[in-house]
Design a protein around this motif. Sequence first.
Motif, PDB file in Angstrom:
ATOM      1  N   GLN A 114       7.719   4.732 -14.456  1.00 43.91           N
ATOM      2  CA  GLN A 114       8.659   3.698 -14.873  1.00 43.91           C
ATOM      3  C   GLN A 114       9.240   2.922 -13.706  1.00 43.91           C
ATOM      4  N   ARG A 115       9.270   3.498 -12.499  1.00 43.80           N
ATOM      5  CA  ARG A 115       9.830   2.797 -11.351  1.00 43.80           C
ATOM      6  C   ARG A 115       8.807   1.904 -10.660  1.00 43.80           C
ATOM      7  N   SER A 116       7.571   1.948 -11.107  1.00 42.47           N
ATOM      8  CA  SER A 116       6.515   1.165 -10.460  1.00 42.47           C
ATOM      9  C   SER A 116       5.627   0.539 -11.520  1.00 42.47           C
ATOM     10  N   LYS A 117       4.923  -0.499 -11.133  1.00 41.08           N
ATOM     11  CA  LYS A 117       3.908  -1.101 -11.982  1.00 41.08           C
ATOM     12  C   LYS A 117       2.768  -1.605 -11.104  1.00 41.08           C
ATOM     13  N   ASN A 118       1.733  -2.089 -11.745  1.00 43.29           N
ATOM     14  CA  ASN A 118       0.537  -2.574 -11.019  1.00 43.29           C
ATOM     15  C   ASN A 118       0.017  -1.510 -10.055  1.00 43.29           C
ATOM     16  N   ILE A 119      -0.016  -0.265 -10.523  1.00 46.50           N
ATOM     17  CA  ILE A 119      -0.506   0.829  -9.684  1.00 46.50           C
ATOM     18  C   ILE A 119      -2.034   0.839  -9.749  1.00 46.50           C
ATOM     19  N   THR A 120      -2.678   0.604  -8.629  1.00 40.94           N
ATOM     20  CA  THR A 120      -4.140   0.519  -8.578  1.00 40.94           C
ATOM     21  C   THR A 120      -4.660   1.306  -7.396  1.00 40.94           C
TER      22      THR A 120
ATOM     23  N   SER B 277       0.838  -1.198   0.000  1.00 42.01           N
ATOM     24  CA  SER B 277       0.000   0.000   0.000  1.00 42.01           C
ATOM     25  C   SER B 277       0.872   1.247   0.000  1.00 42.01           C
ATOM     26  N   THR B 278       0.334   2.300  -0.597  1.00 42.41           N
ATOM     27  CA  THR B 278       1.086   3.547  -0.746  1.00 42.41           C
ATOM     28  C   THR B 278       0.136   4.732  -0.624  1.00 42.41           C
ATOM     29  N   ILE B 279       0.656   5.821  -0.059  1.00 48.63           N
ATOM     30  CA  ILE B 279      -0.077   7.090  -0.047  1.00 48.63           C
ATOM     31  C   ILE B 279       0.375   7.912  -1.252  1.00 48.63           C
ATOM     32  N   PHE B 280      -0.582   8.344  -2.073  1.00 49.41           N
ATOM     33  CA  PHE B 280      -0.295   9.169  -3.242  1.00 49.41           C
ATOM     34  C   PHE B 280      -0.764  10.598  -2.964  1.00 49.41           C
ATOM     35  N   GLN B 281       0.112  11.574  -3.150  1.00 49.30           N
ATOM     36  CA  GLN B 281      -0.236  12.972  -2.954  1.00 49.30           C
ATOM     37  C   GLN B 281      -0.424  13.655  -4.301  1.00 49.30           C
ATOM     38  N   THR B 282      -1.375  14.562  -4.341  1.00 49.61           N
ATOM     39  CA  THR B 282      -1.535  15.398  -5.530  1.00 49.61           C
ATOM     40  C   THR B 282      -1.928  16.790  -5.079  1.00 49.61           C
ATOM     41  N   SER B 283      -1.520  17.775  -5.823  1.00 50.25           N
ATOM     42  CA  SER B 283      -1.755  19.164  -5.436  1.00 50.25           C
ATOM     43  C   SER B 283      -3.251  19.474  -5.385  1.00 50.25           C
ATOM     44  N   ASP B 284      -3.648  20.337  -4.430  1.00 51.33           N
ATOM     45  CA  ASP B 284      -5.059  20.706  -4.330  1.00 51.33           C
ATOM     46  C   ASP B 284      -5.473  21.717  -5.398  1.00 51.33           C
ATOM     47  N   THR B 285      -4.567  22.013  -6.330  1.00 50.11           N
ATOM     48  CA  THR B 285      -4.942  22.832  -7.494  1.00 50.11           C
ATOM     49  C   THR B 285      -4.982  22.003  -8.779  1.00 50.11           C
ATOM     50  N   MET B 286      -4.585  20.729  -8.687  1.00 44.37           N
ATOM     51  CA  MET B 286      -4.587  19.838  -9.847  1.00 44.37           C
ATOM     52  C   MET B 286      -5.056  18.448  -9.417  1.00 44.37           C
ATOM     53  N   VAL B 287      -6.190  18.410  -8.747  1.00 45.94           N
ATOM     54  CA  VAL B 287      -6.637  17.132  -8.187  1.00 45.94           C
ATOM     55  C   VAL B 287      -6.935  16.113  -9.276  1.00 45.94           C
ATOM     56  N   TRP B 288      -7.207  16.555 -10.491  1.00 42.91           N
ATOM     57  CA  TRP B 288      -7.504  15.630 -11.595  1.00 42.91           C
ATOM     58  C   TRP B 288      -6.311  14.733 -11.949  1.00 42.91           C
ATOM     59  N   ARG B 289      -5.090  15.132 -11.533  1.00 45.44           N
ATOM     60  CA  ARG B 289      -3.922  14.343 -11.887  1.00 45.44           C
ATOM     61  C   ARG B 289      -3.869  12.990 -11.173  1.00 45.44           C
ATOM     62  N   ILE B 290      -4.746  12.792 -10.200  1.00 42.28           N
ATOM     63  CA  ILE B 290      -4.759  11.485  -9.548  1.00 42.28           C
ATOM     64  C   ILE B 290      -5.105  10.382 -10.539  1.00 42.28           C
ATOM     65  N   PHE B 291      -5.884  10.717 -11.588  1.00 45.20           N
ATOM     66  CA  PHE B 291      -6.208   9.714 -12.606  1.00 45.20           C
ATOM     67  C   PHE B 291      -4.970   9.326 -13.409  1.00 45.20           C
ATOM     68  N   GLU B 292      -4.056  10.290 -13.628  1.00 45.06           N
ATOM     69  CA  GLU B 292      -2.810   9.973 -14.317  1.00 45.06           C
ATOM     70  C   GLU B 292      -1.932   9.047 -13.479  1.00 45.06           C
ATOM     71  N   THR B 293      -2.002   9.223 -12.158  1.00 51.12           N
ATOM     72  CA  THR B 293      -1.193   8.389 -11.267  1.00 51.12           C
ATOM     73  C   THR B 293      -1.517   6.922 -11.446  1.00 51.12           C
ATOM     74  N   PHE B 294      -2.809   6.602 -11.583  1.00 54.23           N
ATOM     75  CA  PHE B 294      -3.240   5.207 -11.686  1.00 54.23           C
ATOM     76  C   PHE B 294      -3.274   4.710 -13.131  1.00 54.23           C
ATOM     77  N   ASN B 295      -2.676   5.479 -14.018  1.00 57.92           N
ATOM     78  CA  ASN B 295      -2.531   5.064 -15.414  1.00 57.92           C
ATOM     79  C   ASN B 295      -1.167   4.389 -15.562  1.00 57.92           C
ATOM     80  N   ASN B 296      -1.160   3.073 -15.639  1.00 58.98           N
ATOM     81  CA  ASN B 296       0.102   2.327 -15.665  1.00 58.98           C
ATOM     82  C   ASN B 296       0.890   2.537 -16.955  1.00 58.98           C
ATOM     83  N   THR B 297       0.253   3.111 -17.981  1.00 63.13           N
ATOM     84  CA  THR B 297       0.979   3.390 -19.219  1.00 63.13           C
ATOM     85  C   THR B 297       1.696   4.736 -19.165  1.00 63.13           C
TER      86      THR B 297
END
Length: 583
Positions: free
Chosen positions: A74-80, A49-69
């Motif tokens: 590159q340092r991680s995979k199976n990000i869900t 398990s991991t805590i993912f942070q994203t800026s409160d001015t770009m909260v939409w970027r959390i969807f990019e975080t869980f995009n494995n492509t």
Amino acid sequence: MKIKLLTSILTIISFQVIAQDITGKDYFFGNNFHFHGYRTDLRMMQHGSTIFQTSDTMVWRIFETFNNTNKFNQRSKNITPKSPILLGIKLSPMLKNFFTAEVPNYSKTYYSYLIPDSSEATVIAMGINENNISHYHYRLVLNDSIEIKKWSPIPGLQMKYGAKAPYGNIGTFKYPGKKLLVEVAHKDSIGIRDGYIIDWSKKINPRIEQIIVRGSSQYGYYGLNLDSLKNLNQANSSNRNINLFEWTFEKDSVNEFDLYFEQHETRPYSIYLIRKTENKKDTISLEWWKIDNHFTISNRFLRDVGQYTLIVQETGQFGVFPKDEVTQFGFNIIEPKIDQKPKGYTFKQILPFILALLVLIALGFVFYRWKVRRKLIKSERDRELLKIQMQGIRSQLNPHFMFNSINSIQNLIQKGDIKSAKNYLVTFSSMTREVLEDSEKELHSLSSELKLINDYLIMEQLRFGFKYKINSSIAIHPDNLDIPVMLLQPFVENAVKHAVSNLMEKGYIEVNVSSSENDVMLEVLDNGKGMDTNQQSSGFGIKLSRKRIEILNRLYSQNQIELTLMDNHPGCKIQIILKDWLS
């Protein structure tokens, strides 16, 4: 383009930050949202398990975080994500020295956040949108005892913090001195749920429920009495730095100390040992982050003669907490006393008896293992034999079912009802494929069994025109409950053939699925002429089903299956009870 690329890199780097500082320095929440999920670190090949942070001015970027492509992952995979709800939390940017930890909740874990000041917390659900908001609800529980908000619809959607699409707004909360559970769940699937435990409660010293010393000689097992525990906790909650009790142990007489704390799921503890031996004094950090309620101090810290003080405090910089937020007690380790008068037998005298006893124990162990092995081999042989008998019965049931179905197609063709025969044949081909796919299985889902029955009744309805109904009131989803393959189908087939086939449009069949405590109840009812329950049914499928249930009960002795045939006035009722199937 360069600015956008740099922003993406900084956002992904910030995802690796965990709100901890082992040096005890201040750290701040910042202008961020926390989201939670899982990832595999390709450097260590470790998934967790991991805590993912994203800026409160770009909260939409959390969807990019869980995009494995995403090339920045590159340092991680199976990000869900932790759940499809995509729950996120925002605390005060200037909040410092907060803690977060995972708290078990049945099969799930909820993250807790300890807020040292009285600032507010905002919770959002990025996975909830205008298409699915009606599928979710939420609730609020205060201090693990008062449900201040029962399960209610999501308050609404909002589009803040740089979001590109509306998301679920759970709310902003502030309950100084208290602990709040915020829980969001899918209305139809309880397995889809997530939540936060937000703790504004006042700091107190760590509470010890029990201290147990394990060792040799007179210290074989020693627990602190309840009065001493009460005095220990009360003394540490006052502003006095004293020890109400001190233990003295001989060297090498203590194997370990066991500490048992009161529940502190939102407050991690740090444990230190101050040791003064000869002319040396040092402080040992035994545990920096302790979130569960049991801690053991091993013998390797207790080998030297000297004075010891054990200190338990909330995780943070050692020595900066007030005395009323620290629990401590002392003990001494002294040189062992030498008894000048030897007592009892010497070691050489008792050595032969010890060796003889060890030989007897070894022989007994070998004999016991031999008996257990024989018993296991026999049990496995009997189980394989039962499985072979079960496969034989299944191999007879499938041709019997297919023969009856082909006979029905022949009757429709002889009547000249070509359209019904074609529809019957389409459904029959689908059923045949399902039956063949399950031929090697012993169990399949309840939903698969109900679909098989529904398809069969649709086919026979084309021929006889009767009415039928399938009811399921079981609490668990049919996809998540497995039952024996084709357990109900022979009884439904029997009801069609012997009960409603002569009634035509007046015929009626009802299939019911329900539960009682841990039992699953299956029923097949019809309005035919009934049956004599004192006589065994002559139907081939019923006989095979009885035999199959007998073998299942021998294979799974802890989960018995009971079959009952009843005259229902009019008609017949067949009841199958799967005992303790939900436990």
